[in-house]
Design a protein around this motif. Structure first.
Motif, PDB file in Angstrom:
ATOM      1  N   VAL A 122      36.609  52.347  43.846  1.00 50.55           N
ATOM      2  CA  VAL A 122      36.943  51.218  43.341  1.00 50.55           C
ATOM      3  C   VAL A 122      37.215  50.068  44.310  1.00 50.55           C
ATOM      4  CG1 VAL A 122      37.242  51.467  41.013  1.00 50.55           C
ATOM      5  CG2 VAL A 122      39.100  51.616  42.482  1.00 50.55           C
ATOM      6  N   SER A 123      37.307  48.895  44.401  1.00 51.83           N
ATOM      7  CA  SER A 123      37.548  47.872  45.290  1.00 51.83           C
ATOM      8  C   SER A 123      38.822  46.901  44.748  1.00 51.83           C
ATOM      9  CB  SER A 123      36.642  47.476  45.973  1.00 51.83           C
ATOM     10  OG  SER A 123      37.008  46.082  46.662  1.00 51.83           O
ATOM     11  N   ASN A 124      39.675  46.510  45.497  1.00 52.26           N
ATOM     12  CA  ASN A 124      40.686  45.343  44.716  1.00 52.26           C
ATOM     13  C   ASN A 124      39.975  43.949  45.068  1.00 52.26           C
ATOM     14  OD1 ASN A 124      41.206  45.267  47.617  1.00 52.26           O
ATOM     15  ND2 ASN A 124      43.212  44.474  47.380  1.00 52.26           N
ATOM     16  N   VAL A 125      38.910  43.835  45.655  1.00 51.90           N
ATOM     17  CA  VAL A 125      38.497  42.348  45.870  1.00 51.90           C
ATOM     18  C   VAL A 125      36.894  42.467  45.401  1.00 51.90           C
ATOM     19  CG1 VAL A 125      40.048  41.618  47.403  1.00 51.90           C
ATOM     20  CG2 VAL A 125      37.795  42.753  48.518  1.00 51.90           C
ATOM     21  N   ASP A 126      36.118  41.442  44.870  1.00 51.60           N
ATOM     22  CA  ASP A 126      34.751  41.348  44.841  1.00 51.60           C
ATOM     23  C   ASP A 126      33.826  41.318  45.960  1.00 51.60           C
ATOM     24  OD1 ASP A 126      35.318  38.699  45.158  1.00 51.60           O
ATOM     25  OD2 ASP A 126      34.787  38.137  43.048  1.00 51.60           O
ATOM     26  N   ASN A 127      34.351  40.580  47.011  1.00 51.04           N
ATOM     27  CA  ASN A 127      33.606  40.508  48.147  1.00 51.04           C
ATOM     28  C   ASN A 127      34.656  40.793  49.227  1.00 51.04           C
ATOM     29  OD1 ASN A 127      31.294  39.178  47.083  1.00 51.04           O
ATOM     30  ND2 ASN A 127      32.750  37.673  46.304  1.00 51.04           N
ATOM     31  N   PHE A 128      33.860  40.900  50.519  1.00 48.15           N
ATOM     32  CA  PHE A 128      34.674  41.399  51.724  1.00 48.15           C
ATOM     33  C   PHE A 128      34.245  40.140  52.783  1.00 48.15           C
ATOM     34  CE2 PHE A 128      30.566  42.705  53.145  1.00 48.15           C
ATOM     35  CZ  PHE A 128      30.481  42.684  54.623  1.00 48.15           C
ATOM     36  N   GLU A 129      34.918  39.966  53.784  1.00 42.48           N
ATOM     37  CA  GLU A 129      35.238  39.181  54.737  1.00 42.48           C
ATOM     38  C   GLU A 129      35.039  39.972  56.000  1.00 42.48           C
ATOM     39  OE1 GLU A 129      37.447  35.146  56.696  1.00 42.48           O
ATOM     40  OE2 GLU A 129      38.028  35.962  54.646  1.00 42.48           O
ATOM     41  N   PRO A 130      34.032  39.784  57.041  1.00 38.13           N
ATOM     42  CA  PRO A 130      33.920  40.612  58.033  1.00 38.13           C
ATOM     43  C   PRO A 130      35.128  40.661  58.917  1.00 38.13           C
ATOM     44  CG  PRO A 130      32.054  39.306  57.731  1.00 38.13           C
ATOM     45  CD  PRO A 130      32.899  38.889  56.699  1.00 38.13           C
ATOM     46  N   GLY A 131      35.518  41.763  59.332  1.00 38.70           N
ATOM     47  CA  GLY A 131      36.744  42.198  60.141  1.00 38.70           C
ATOM     48  C   GLY A 131      37.938  41.709  59.507  1.00 38.70           C
ATOM     49  N   LYS A 132      38.237  41.471  58.210  1.00 40.61           N
ATOM     50  CA  LYS A 132      39.288  41.603  57.344  1.00 40.61           C
ATOM     51  C   LYS A 132      39.606  42.720  56.511  1.00 40.61           C
ATOM     52  CE  LYS A 132      40.348  37.437  59.121  1.00 40.61           C
ATOM     53  NZ  LYS A 132      40.500  36.202  58.311  1.00 40.61           N
ATOM     54  N   PRO A 133      40.589  43.164  56.609  1.00 39.40           N
ATOM     55  CA  PRO A 133      40.994  44.384  55.817  1.00 39.40           C
ATOM     56  C   PRO A 133      41.126  44.171  54.280  1.00 39.40           C
ATOM     57  CG  PRO A 133      43.018  43.930  57.220  1.00 39.40           C
ATOM     58  CD  PRO A 133      41.762  43.034  57.531  1.00 39.40           C
ATOM     59  N   PHE A 134      40.700  45.189  53.230  1.00 33.32           N
ATOM     60  CA  PHE A 134      40.981  45.175  51.884  1.00 33.32           C
ATOM     61  C   PHE A 134      41.206  46.675  51.553  1.00 33.32           C
ATOM     62  CE2 PHE A 134      36.285  45.725  52.487  1.00 33.32           C
ATOM     63  CZ  PHE A 134      36.043  46.429  51.505  1.00 33.32           C
ATOM     64  N   ARG A 135      41.326  46.655  50.276  1.00 36.52           N
ATOM     65  CA  ARG A 135      41.605  48.079  49.938  1.00 36.52           C
ATOM     66  C   ARG A 135      40.585  48.437  48.713  1.00 36.52           C
ATOM     67  NH1 ARG A 135      47.446  47.626  47.162  1.00 36.52           N
ATOM     68  NH2 ARG A 135      47.855  49.647  47.585  1.00 36.52           N
ATOM     69  N   ILE A 136      40.195  49.936  48.964  1.00 32.61           N
ATOM     70  CA  ILE A 136      39.462  50.684  47.957  1.00 32.61           C
ATOM     71  C   ILE A 136      40.431  51.691  47.731  1.00 32.61           C
ATOM     72  CG2 ILE A 136      37.192  50.111  49.349  1.00 32.61           C
ATOM     73  CD1 ILE A 136      37.385  53.106  50.260  1.00 32.61           C
ATOM     74  N   GLY A 137      40.004  52.313  46.295  1.00 26.50           N
ATOM     75  CA  GLY A 137      40.764  53.553  45.788  1.00 26.50           C
ATOM     76  C   GLY A 137      39.923  54.658  45.157  1.00 26.50           C
ATOM     77  N   LEU A 138      40.449  55.943  45.261  1.00 28.40           N
ATOM     78  CA  LEU A 138      39.584  56.772  44.710  1.00 28.40           C
ATOM     79  C   LEU A 138      40.341  56.951  43.216  1.00 28.40           C
ATOM     80  CD1 LEU A 138      37.774  59.262  44.762  1.00 28.40           C
ATOM     81  CD2 LEU A 138      39.554  60.702  45.597  1.00 28.40           C
TER      82      LEU A 138
END
Length: 702
Positions: free
Chosen positions: A36-52
């Motif tokens: 799963v991801s904590n955001v619906d989209n990503f921004e290139p070069g900007k970190p975000f979180r995924i989770g098992l």
């Protein structure tokens, strides 16, 4: 009321606007696992979180990075585009979950294991492939794995629908501790802070980052004072009062709110260390916890090795090994009265034969797995050709013990020269043969260890099998390591000849049992062919003995007899490998197991007892005779309307192999009871009595 409606409305609008970011889940009977991801989209070069993300069935649990006294943490391998980066898992604090006499650090119900990822700076899309492996346990442990794919579109990021999973995980992810921590030599953790008082703290517990420093199952005794509290542990064998102790501290306040801190407790001798140094130590505690994941995996392997060793020891007591006990007993008697060096050579040779045989079986098992075959422990007994060959071998051994011919004569002169003093080659092959006839049994502790190792690296698989072999060979090794034991053996004499001849009869009994096993696989035609082969083997042994007793004879005719008999036996073995398998007749009370039949019975609300067995598994047959076919158990099944399904693994059966692996086993026997109340199966012990079965039925209320 109006305020609540406004909040609810905005919440629904937020949910409607948020997009789900979750992979297709891997679903087993024990858990639903996804990425799963904590955001619906990503921004290139900007970190975000995924989770098992794990959603576990009731009663099942997975493990923290330090699993405690048993277990293994989940492992996650990510494959991402070039230029992407990922952190280690940010582990939430676990729960203390007792499992019998041991304590584990586990997750229950549901948990998300977060990882921070950074996409490439120029990425237009971002696909994250993951391979996850996890050990999940209830009464038994099952090693599972699966592939996951999370595809993220580019755009302005906003919280996804799964963001709440990360918020729940964050509540248990430890932060750096504001308190000073010291470790006293008597294994007491002393935490100091201005806001600590008896009126503010309700309970405290500590989860060490590494296993072995404290006794995980022992109580942690808390005493709280103004400005500090002390948490006393029971030290474990590797406790070091002069080294820092890192881990996670859970503090429960009087209002039942929980706080979690990463700490590194400084030994009392280091009290002079500055506060800045202590904070620096604390800052690496979190890194320590993440990098310890591999160490925890090693501990999991060590646990498997230990249980595999115990399984090998128990294997000496299992019925499947009884046929080879005659060879062992004779070789032990022969050691009596000899010098210490001979005792050691015999023990080392026997152990070498055992270990080499296990390496061979493990290598073959891995090759079959890689080729897609559903091979399991004892799989070689599913081949009629192998069963017949073993019957030939046991007859040959029996004839040798009876004195029809002697090993070491002119026929095996090369082997005699290699053996040197004391029959070392004989001991080696006795160990080799012991493994071949032991594999129909799955000793206690052994099945789970082998099944788990098969899902790990090839090195782990071979290591576990070697541990089983070491356990099997330990009685012989004790003779080498403790030479005084040899002095307790009876002295050799004329009685040994009678004893040797008497030991031939277990060999003949083994050959007869194997012929019965083959009757279940290849039917009457297979039995007829095997009996013909046994006659040819006997003829060859007689011809060899005739040449040995009368060396002055012209022995070319005996050699011709041996060659023709061996050729005939080989042709018979080949024909058995090509012969169609015989149908298995089911008892009128039992039904043949199939996944569809089990599902249909369960859908109708009927209780089901599943017996996975094989004709070559003597333990299975003893359990059936002692327990499952007893009048008391049959009456209980009838009175409670319990369907009895029998899965026969005498011949390779993919559906049975899958059911074995689903429950963490790689061999038979396996006994499963499905109560009428819709709960998952109850796994019964591998050694049964009628009382054990009836007690389990009573506890389940069926």
């Amino acid at each position: 009321m109006l305020k609540a409606l406004i909040v609810l409305t905005f919440g629904l609008l937020w949910l409607a606007g948020a997009e789900a970011r979750e992979s297709r889940p891997v679903t087993t009977s024990h858990a639903i696992v996804s990425l799963v991801s904590n955001v619906d989209n990503f921004e290139p070069g900007k970190p975000f979180r995924i989770g098992l993300r794990f959603q576990m069935a009731k009663g099942w649990h997975i493990y923290w990075l330090n699993p405690g006294d048993a277990g293994e943490p989940p492992r996650l391998e990510l494959s991402m585009p070039s230029g992407a980066a990922a952190s280690e898992i940010d582990w939430p604090a676990p729960f203390r979950v007792p499992e019998g006499p041991v304590m584990t650090y586990s997750y229950i119900d549901a948990v998300t294991l977060p990882v921070t990822v950074t996409p490439p700076a120029s990425a237009a899309s971002f696909a994250i492939e993951a391979k996850a492996t996890w050990l999940i346990c209830e009464k038994i442990c099952v090693l599972e794995q699966g592939g996951l794919l999370l595809e993220m579109p580019s755009g302005a990021p906003s919280p996804s629908r799964e963001a709440s999973y990360f918020a729940a995980a964050d509540q248990r992810i430890p932060r750096l501790s504001p308190y000073s921590a010291q470790l006293s030599p008597n294994a007491t953790l002393v935490i100091s802070g201005a806001d600590i008082s008896p009126s503010s703290i309700k309970a405290v517990s500590f989860f060490p980052s590494k296993w072995g420093s404290i006794d995980d199952a022992a109580p942690q005794r808390l005493s709280v004072d103004h400005g500090s509290f002390a948490l006393a542990f029971k030290p474990a064998q590797s406790f070091d009062p002069f080294s820092p102790l890192s881990g996670v501290l859970r503090i429960e306040d009087v209002d039942s709110a929980e706080r979690f801190f990463s700490i590194v407790a400084t030994p009392a001798e280091m009290v002079g260390t500055s506060n800045d140094q202590n904070l620096a130590l604390a800052s690496i505690a979190k890194s320590d916890a993440s990098t310890n994941s591999q160490a925890s995996a090693d501990i999991g392997v060590a646990t498997m090795l230990f249980f595999a060793f115990l399984g090998g020891l128990f294997l000496n007591l299992m019925p499947c090994v009884f046929p080879i006990l005659a060879i062992k007993a004779l070789s032990i008697v022969k050691l009596s009265g000899h010098e210490r060096g001979l005792v050691r050579r015999q023990a080392a040779a026997y152990t070498g034969g055992v270990l080499l045989s296990f390496v061979g079986l493990g290598t073959l098992l891995l090759l079959l797995k890689a080729a897609g075959a559903a091979a399991g422990w004892g799989f070689q007994f599913q081949s009629p050709m192998f069963v017949a060959a073993m019957a030939f071998l046991f007859l040959l051994l029996g004839l040798n013990l009876s004195g029809v011919f002697e090993l070491g004569g002119r026929f095996v002169g090369i082997g005699d020269r290699l053996a040197g003093q004391g029959g070392v080659v004989g001991s080696f092959f006795a160990g080799f043969l012991a493994v071949l006839v032991a594999t129909p049994c799955t000793a206690p502790f052994m099945g789970t260890a082998i099944a788990a190792s098969l899902a790990m690296s090839p090195i782990a698989t071979i290591g576990v099998l070697l541990a089983v072999g070491l356990g099997l060979a330990t009685p012989y090794l004790l003779l080498a390591l403790v030479p005084s034991l040899a002095s307790l053996l009876p002295r050799p004499g004329a009685w040994m000849t009678i004893f040797k001849q008497a030991l031939a009869f277990p060999m003949y009994a083994s050959a007869a049992w194997l012929v019965w096993v083959l009757s279940q696989q290849a039917g009457p035609d297979g039995v007829a062919a095997t009996m013909t082969g046994l006659v040819l083997v006997g003829l060859a042994a007689w011809a060899i003995g005739l040449t040995q007793r009368e060396p002055e004879r012209i022995w070319w005719s005996e050699r011709a007899i041996v060659g023709l008999a061996a050729l005939g036996a080989g042709v018979i073995l080949y024909s058995l490998g090509e012969a169609p398998l015989a149908p298995i007749a089911a008892d009128r009370v039992e039904q043949a197991y199939s996944p569809a039949r089990l599902a249909a019975l369960r859908a109708n609300g009927q209780a089901v007892f599943v017996n996975l067995t094989a004709a070559w598994c003597i333990t299975c047959k003893i359990n059936e005779r002692v327990a499952l076919t007893s009048d008391a158990v049959k009456a209980a099944f009838a009175a409670r309307n319990i369907a009895y399904l029998k899965g026969d693994w005498t011949r390779a059966d993919l559906s049975i192999s899958e059911l074995l692996q689903e429950h963490g086993r790689d061999g038979v026997p396996l006994y499963l009871f499905y109560p009428t109340r819709g709960r998952g199966p109850i796994v019964l012990p591998q050694l049964l009595t009628a009382g054990v079965v009836l007690d389990e039925l009573d506890r389940a209320g069926s």
